[in-house]
Scaffold this motif. Structure first.
Motif, short mmCIF file in Angstrom:
data_model
loop_
_atom_site.label_atom_id
_atom_site.label_comp_id
_atom_site.label_asym_id
_atom_site.label_seq_id
_atom_site.Cartn_x
_atom_site.Cartn_y
_atom_site.Cartn_z
N UNK A 63 0.83 -1.20 0.00
CA UNK A 63 0.00 0.00 0.00
C UNK A 63 0.87 1.26 0.00
N UNK A 64 1.95 1.26 0.76
CA UNK A 64 2.84 2.42 0.83
C UNK A 64 3.49 2.70 -0.52
N UNK A 69 -5.35 -3.72 -4.48
CA UNK A 69 -6.18 -4.71 -5.16
C UNK A 69 -5.73 -6.13 -4.83
N UNK A 70 -5.56 -6.39 -3.55
CA UNK A 70 -5.11 -7.70 -3.09
C UNK A 70 -6.13 -8.78 -3.47
N UNK A 77 -12.54 -1.24 -1.03
CA UNK A 77 -11.55 -0.21 -1.36
C UNK A 77 -10.27 -0.93 -1.73
N UNK A 78 -9.88 -0.85 -2.99
CA UNK A 78 -8.71 -1.62 -3.44
C UNK A 78 -7.41 -1.18 -2.80
N UNK A 94 -6.79 -5.90 11.96
CA UNK A 94 -6.40 -4.54 11.62
C UNK A 94 -6.93 -4.17 10.24
N UNK A 95 -7.48 -2.96 10.14
CA UNK A 95 -7.87 -2.40 8.86
C UNK A 95 -6.74 -1.50 8.40
N UNK A 96 -6.18 -1.80 7.25
CA UNK A 96 -5.08 -1.03 6.68
C UNK A 96 -5.64 -0.19 5.54
#
Length: 101
Positions: A63-64, A69-70, A77-78, A94-96
């Motif tokens: 994400x960083x 789009x896992x 939310x991709x 955990x929501x990332x």
């Protein structure tokens, strides 16, 4: 690189498994539901559990770096993911989410 917000959304305990398999411990997880952390440059945030980081870090780093789009559309939310830590007795979910600035 993007910042990534990591929010604890659920914490549970499997007391039956703890009683059956775990040696008594005096200190376990300090994370509380609703607690958030910000990862900068894909690094572990201050105060974040190292064991939980081992589980979430591959997703945080993607994400960083602008990915997402896992698993081909798994999340609404991709640029987000729902990942649990690897504690089999008291997992935290955990929501990332990538932070758009």
């Amino acid at each position: 690189m993007y910042k990534v917000k990591i929010t604890a959304v659920r914490k549970t305990e499997y007391k039956d498994l703890m009683e059956r398999y775990e040696n008594p411990i005096t200190h376990a997880c300090d994370i509380t539901v609703g607690q958030s952390f910000i990862s900068v440059d894909g690094n572990i945030p201050n105060g974040f559990c190292q064991s939980a980081w081992d589980s979430v870090s591959p997703f945080v780093k993607v994400l960083a770096e602008g990915g997402g789009n896992f698993f081909d559309g798994w999340m609404k939310d991709k640029y987000s993911a729902m990942i649990s830590c690897n504690d089999g007795f008291r997992p935290v979910s955990f929501y990332l989410e990538r932070i758009e600035e």
